[in-house]
Design a protein around this motif. Structure first.
Motif, PDB file in Angstrom:
ATOM      1  N   PRO A  83       0.809  -1.230   0.000  1.00 42.52           N
ATOM      2  CA  PRO A  83       0.000   0.000   0.000  1.00 42.52           C
ATOM      3  C   PRO A  83       0.839   1.275   0.000  1.00 42.52           C
ATOM      4  O   PRO A  83       0.394   2.315  -0.510  1.00 42.52           O
ATOM      5  CB  PRO A  83      -0.839  -0.117   1.278  1.00 42.52           C
ATOM      6  CG  PRO A  83      -0.141  -1.119   2.130  1.00 42.52           C
ATOM      7  CD  PRO A  83       0.515  -2.066   1.181  1.00 42.52           C
ATOM      8  N   LEU A  84       2.055   1.221   0.533  1.00 39.26           N
ATOM      9  CA  LEU A  84       2.936   2.394   0.469  1.00 39.26           C
ATOM     10  C   LEU A  84       3.335   2.675  -0.977  1.00 39.26           C
ATOM     11  O   LEU A  84       3.387   3.834  -1.410  1.00 39.26           O
ATOM     12  CB  LEU A  84       4.183   2.172   1.318  1.00 39.26           C
ATOM     13  CG  LEU A  84       3.977   1.849   2.801  1.00 39.26           C
ATOM     14  CD1 LEU A  84       5.328   1.733   3.510  1.00 39.26           C
ATOM     15  CD2 LEU A  84       3.107   2.890   3.468  1.00 39.26           C
ATOM     16  N   ILE A  85       3.590   1.616  -1.730  1.00 38.01           N
ATOM     17  CA  ILE A  85       3.920   1.772  -3.152  1.00 38.01           C
ATOM     18  C   ILE A  85       2.728   2.353  -3.902  1.00 38.01           C
ATOM     19  O   ILE A  85       2.884   3.222  -4.773  1.00 38.01           O
ATOM     20  CB  ILE A  85       4.359   0.424  -3.750  1.00 38.01           C
ATOM     21  CG1 ILE A  85       5.722   0.013  -3.177  1.00 38.01           C
ATOM     22  CG2 ILE A  85       4.414   0.498  -5.274  1.00 38.01           C
ATOM     23  CD1 ILE A  85       6.134  -1.401  -3.531  1.00 38.01           C
ATOM     24  N   ALA A  86       1.517   1.890  -3.578  1.00 36.74           N
ATOM     25  CA  ALA A  86       0.316   2.421  -4.222  1.00 36.74           C
ATOM     26  C   ALA A  86       0.218   3.926  -3.994  1.00 36.74           C
ATOM     27  O   ALA A  86      -0.087   4.699  -4.916  1.00 36.74           O
ATOM     28  CB  ALA A  86      -0.926   1.714  -3.680  1.00 36.74           C
ATOM     29  N   SER A  87       0.483   4.350  -2.763  1.00 40.33           N
ATOM     30  CA  SER A  87       0.440   5.774  -2.455  1.00 40.33           C
ATOM     31  C   SER A  87       1.525   6.528  -3.217  1.00 40.33           C
ATOM     32  O   SER A  87       1.290   7.631  -3.722  1.00 40.33           O
ATOM     33  CB  SER A  87       0.611   5.982  -0.944  1.00 40.33           C
ATOM     34  OG  SER A  87       0.566   7.352  -0.604  1.00 40.33           O
ATOM     35  N   ALA A  88       2.711   5.940  -3.324  1.00 41.75           N
ATOM     36  CA  ALA A  88       3.814   6.580  -4.043  1.00 41.75           C
ATOM     37  C   ALA A  88       3.488   6.745  -5.521  1.00 41.75           C
ATOM     38  O   ALA A  88       3.781   7.787  -6.129  1.00 41.75           O
ATOM     39  CB  ALA A  88       5.090   5.762  -3.862  1.00 41.75           C
ATOM     40  N   VAL A  89       2.894   5.727  -6.131  1.00 41.91           N
ATOM     41  CA  VAL A  89       2.508   5.810  -7.549  1.00 41.91           C
ATOM     42  C   VAL A  89       1.481   6.917  -7.740  1.00 41.91           C
ATOM     43  O   VAL A  89       1.583   7.756  -8.652  1.00 41.91           O
ATOM     44  CB  VAL A  89       1.964   4.455  -8.035  1.00 41.91           C
ATOM     45  CG1 VAL A  89       1.400   4.577  -9.446  1.00 41.91           C
ATOM     46  CG2 VAL A  89       3.052   3.384  -7.987  1.00 41.91           C
ATOM     47  N   ALA A  90       0.461   6.947  -6.870  1.00 45.99           N
ATOM     48  CA  ALA A  90      -0.585   7.964  -6.974  1.00 45.99           C
ATOM     49  C   ALA A  90      -0.034   9.362  -6.705  1.00 45.99           C
ATOM     50  O   ALA A  90      -0.562  10.357  -7.219  1.00 45.99           O
ATOM     51  CB  ALA A  90      -1.714   7.648  -5.994  1.00 45.99           C
ATOM     52  N   ARG A  91       1.022   9.451  -5.921  1.00 51.90           N
ATOM     53  CA  ARG A  91       1.604  10.746  -5.553  1.00 51.90           C
ATOM     54  C   ARG A  91       2.109  11.507  -6.773  1.00 51.90           C
ATOM     55  O   ARG A  91       2.116  12.745  -6.784  1.00 51.90           O
ATOM     56  CB  ARG A  91       2.746  10.521  -4.557  1.00 51.90           C
ATOM     57  CG  ARG A  91       3.331  11.791  -3.949  1.00 51.90           C
ATOM     58  CD  ARG A  91       4.456  11.454  -2.984  1.00 51.90           C
ATOM     59  NE  ARG A  91       5.056  12.640  -2.387  1.00 51.90           N
ATOM     60  CZ  ARG A  91       4.624  13.232  -1.284  1.00 51.90           C
ATOM     61  NH1 ARG A  91       3.562  12.728  -0.651  1.00 51.90           N
ATOM     62  NH2 ARG A  91       5.222  14.305  -0.810  1.00 51.90           N
ATOM     63  N   ILE A  92       2.516  10.793  -7.802  1.00 54.06           N
ATOM     64  CA  ILE A  92       2.998  11.467  -9.020  1.00 54.06           C
ATOM     65  C   ILE A  92       1.961  11.393 -10.143  1.00 54.06           C
ATOM     66  O   ILE A  92       2.289  11.565 -11.321  1.00 54.06           O
ATOM     67  CB  ILE A  92       4.349  10.882  -9.486  1.00 54.06           C
ATOM     68  CG1 ILE A  92       4.272   9.361  -9.661  1.00 54.06           C
ATOM     69  CG2 ILE A  92       5.450  11.270  -8.510  1.00 54.06           C
ATOM     70  CD1 ILE A  92       5.544   8.760 -10.241  1.00 54.06           C
ATOM     71  N   GLY A  93       0.698  11.125  -9.779  1.00 60.38           N
ATOM     72  CA  GLY A  93      -0.385  11.167 -10.751  1.00 60.38           C
ATOM     73  C   GLY A  93      -0.550   9.918 -11.586  1.00 60.38           C
ATOM     74  O   GLY A  93      -1.412   9.866 -12.474  1.00 60.38           O
ATOM     75  N   ALA A  94       0.262   8.896 -11.337  1.00 57.66           N
ATOM     76  CA  ALA A  94       0.115   7.630 -12.062  1.00 57.66           C
ATOM     77  C   ALA A  94      -0.945   6.762 -11.362  1.00 57.66           C
ATOM     78  O   ALA A  94      -1.438   7.101 -10.285  1.00 57.66           O
ATOM     79  CB  ALA A  94       1.454   6.912 -12.131  1.00 57.66           C
ATOM     80  N   VAL A  95      -1.280   5.648 -11.974  1.00 63.15           N
ATOM     81  CA  VAL A  95      -2.355   4.791 -11.466  1.00 63.15           C
ATOM     82  C   VAL A  95      -1.782   3.446 -11.045  1.00 63.15           C
ATOM     83  O   VAL A  95      -1.319   2.670 -11.891  1.00 63.15           O
ATOM     84  CB  VAL A  95      -3.450   4.579 -12.532  1.00 63.15           C
ATOM     85  CG1 VAL A  95      -4.601   3.757 -11.956  1.00 63.15           C
ATOM     86  CG2 VAL A  95      -3.954   5.921 -13.061  1.00 63.15           C
ATOM     87  N   PRO A  96      -1.798   3.120  -9.748  1.00 61.50           N
ATOM     88  CA  PRO A  96      -1.322   1.808  -9.307  1.00 61.50           C
ATOM     89  C   PRO A  96      -2.355   0.727  -9.606  1.00 61.50           C
ATOM     90  O   PRO A  96      -3.546   0.894  -9.353  1.00 61.50           O
ATOM     91  CB  PRO A  96      -1.140   1.991  -7.794  1.00 61.50           C
ATOM     92  CG  PRO A  96      -2.078   3.094  -7.424  1.00 61.50           C
ATOM     93  CD  PRO A  96      -2.190   3.989  -8.629  1.00 61.50           C
ATOM     94  N   VAL A  97      -1.885  -0.374 -10.163  1.00 57.68           N
ATOM     95  CA  VAL A  97      -2.728  -1.535 -10.465  1.00 57.68           C
ATOM     96  C   VAL A  97      -2.240  -2.669  -9.570  1.00 57.68           C
ATOM     97  O   VAL A  97      -1.158  -3.218  -9.783  1.00 57.68           O
ATOM     98  CB  VAL A  97      -2.628  -1.930 -11.949  1.00 57.68           C
ATOM     99  CG1 VAL A  97      -3.533  -3.127 -12.247  1.00 57.68           C
ATOM    100  CG2 VAL A  97      -2.985  -0.745 -12.845  1.00 57.68           C
ATOM    101  N   MET A  98      -3.030  -3.021  -8.569  1.00 57.52           N
ATOM    102  CA  MET A  98      -2.561  -3.904  -7.513  1.00 57.52           C
ATOM    103  C   MET A  98      -2.926  -5.366  -7.795  1.00 57.52           C
ATOM    104  O   MET A  98      -4.115  -5.708  -7.895  1.00 57.52           O
ATOM    105  CB  MET A  98      -3.175  -3.484  -6.176  1.00 57.52           C
ATOM    106  CG  MET A  98      -3.123  -1.975  -5.920  1.00 57.52           C
ATOM    107  SD  MET A  98      -1.455  -1.310  -5.972  1.00 57.52           S
ATOM    108  CE  MET A  98      -0.843  -1.966  -4.423  1.00 57.52           C
TER     109      MET A  98
END
Length: 522
Positions: A83-98
């Motif tokens: 979930p930290l990686i998901a937040s990091a991806v979203a932080r730069i406007g990208a979309v995390p696909v888990m």
């Protein structure tokens, strides 16, 4: 009302850890494992350190070319860094696909084309043991959260990474993609927006506001599920210390609970079933629990009964949420110590006022009843907006603003929703398999799992697992099954050999396929 005071302005996933760190900078998170992307932190750290990990990892992703609107598929070894990686991806406007670490590599390769040449964020262990070299053809670029590989970029090796500012995306822009449980085949990939995620957060946050005392929260949930986002952020926003477990072995869990004495526990129903034995531990690991929270599936009355009686708090509560990956929680019910062992476990609760709605649609023209259940449909602002790469499958489950859950049931005159079966799991003439399983659990204390599936000849076949894998007492079984519809003789399997989803559900269709094709009991 508390529920109405929590407005939906959209959850900003990318900066969520910054906000909770600003409120409670010294609050602590404790793990039973090392963070794959920050092993130097050890297993106890502050929320401030956590927020820094997210900001640093986001900057590393930016350095290798990830930009707003890009999709980053996350498929790595299990751990709280997911979930930290998901937040990091979203932080730069990208979309995390888990994608769940429990998915096999072949399933991942089948799902990746739906994302259309994404970045793949994985680790050396997955490349060495799960993924074939074909992954380098279907992914735009392969990034490593840990380890090394000659054809992948190891983010840990980057030096002098410049911190980048967060990117703010509109609240209706995709902010997270999670997959469905996969109980009926290859998982679908549900797309969530900032708005829909906040809609899932609101009812649960409102419930937690009723807890006035600071409590330690213990959590064992799937790290790729949207539920983990709300559960973590709700806990940290209140300043509650957080214990996060990857291993649900009862002995392991008991050691942590004895030491940290959690007041709130969040776990999936099958984990709670495993933890029934904690009620007999002389160290009383559950003694301080005020609230048990269980997500998305009805839980057996026996499990609720045993856990509530293991706590020494004055008025402990077991909270049950029913929903699915596509909708978030839609109904809720709470239980106290007054609940009897024979209580109806099929009543999963009532909708959240002003937030969710439920209806049951007739299948035969008559009002749905216990004897003739209807299709359960729900309405929620927390509903995913589409299935990535499969919009037609999404549309097939919609009926205007209503969403077909794939379950059958009925509502009582008091409005309580009763869940009787999955549509695909119904056995003609048998009645509710879930209700029958509840009864067997209540009457056989040594059952660890029982799943009733349709056999080749149409008869119901019970598949059972026992505590400690002890042989099933057939005389006790027949006594417990008295009064239930006729069933074939039970088939015994080891619990660990049953096919499970990422959220520990049993894959009933797969189990039925294995057994009906002549697969041996494990």
């Amino acid at each position: 009302m508390i529920l109405q005071r929590i407005r939906n302005q959209g959850i900003r996933l990318g900066t969520a850890f910054d906000r909770v760190a600003a409120k409670h900078p010294a609050n602590v998170v404790i793990l039973d494992h090392d963070l794959g992307i920050a092993p130097q932190l050890g297993r106890r750290f502050t929320v401030t350190e956590l927020a820094d990990v997210v900001a640093d990892f986001a900057s590393r992703l930016w350095t290798v070319g990830v930009r707003p609107g890009d999709h980053v598929v996350v498929y790595k070894t299990d751990g709280f860094d997911i979930p930290l990686i998901a937040s990091a991806v979203a932080r730069i406007g990208a979309v995390p696909v888990m994608l769940s670490p429990k998915l096999d590599g072949e399933s991942v390769l089948q799902m990746l084309p739906r994302v259309n040449q994404p970045y793949l964020l994985t680790d050396q262990a997955k490349l060495d043991n799960e993924l074939s070299d074909e992954v380098f053809d279907v992914a735009d670029s392969v990034l490593l959260a840990s380890g090394s590989h000659p054809r992948a970029t190891a983010l840990a090796d980057l030096t002098d990474v410049r911190r980048v500012a967060p990117v703010v995306m509109p609240r209706d822009h995709p902010t997270l993609v999670t997959h469905t449980s996969g109980t009926t085949g290859l998982p679908k990939m549900a797309v969530h927006t900032s708005y829909s995620l906040q809609s899932r957060y609101r009812p649960q946050a409102a419930a937690v506001t009723l807890l006035r005392k600071r409590e330690t929260v213990a959590m064992h949930v799937s790290f790729v599920h949207s539920r983990v986002i709300s559960a973590v952020l709700i806990s940290l926003a209140r300043g509650f210390p957080l214990l996060v477990l990857t291993d649900d072995d009862p002995e392991h869990v008991a050691d942590y609970f004895v030491r940290l004495r959690p007041g709130i526990i969040e776990a999936h129903p099958n984990s709670y079933m495993l933890w029934e034995k904690l009620a007999d531990d002389p160290r009383q690991p559950l003694a301080n629990v005020r609230l048990f929270s269980s997500t998305f599936d009805a839980i057996h009355p026996r499990t609720v009964h045993r856990l509530l009686r293991a706590t020494r708090r004055t008025a402990p509560v077991f909270g049950q949420l029913y929903g699915q990956s596509e909708t978030g929680p839609v109904v809720a019910r709470s239980y106290t110590k007054l609940r009897s062992l024979e209580a109806d476990g099929r009543c999963v609760g009532v909708p959240f006022p002003g937030m969710t709605g439920v209806r049951v649609v007739s299948r035969d023209g008559a009002p749905p009843t216990k004897e003739s259940p209807g299709y359960i449909e729900v309405r929620s602002d927390g509903r995913a907006v589409t299935f990535l790469g499969e919009p037609e499958r999404y549309a097939a489950q919609t009926n205007g603003s209503w969403w077909r859950m794939g379950d059958v049931g009925y509502r009582t005159k008091w409005g309580c929703l009763h869940l009787l079966d999955r549509e695909v799991d119904e056995i003609p003439g048998f009645g509710s398999t879930l209700a029958a399983e509840d009864q067997l659990f209540a009457r056989l204390d040594n059952l660890a799992e029982v799943i009733i599936i349709p056999g080749d000849d149409g008869r119901a076949v019970p598949v059972v697992s026992t505590k400690g894998d002890e042989p099933l007492d057939l005389a006790a079984w027949r006594a417990a099954a008295a009064g239930l519809p006729p069933m074939a003789d039970p088939v015994q399997w080891r619990l660990d050999d049953l096919p499970h989803t990422a959220t520990t559900k049993i894959k009933r269709l797969e189990l039925a396929r294995i057994i009906n094709s002549g697969g041996p009991a494990k």
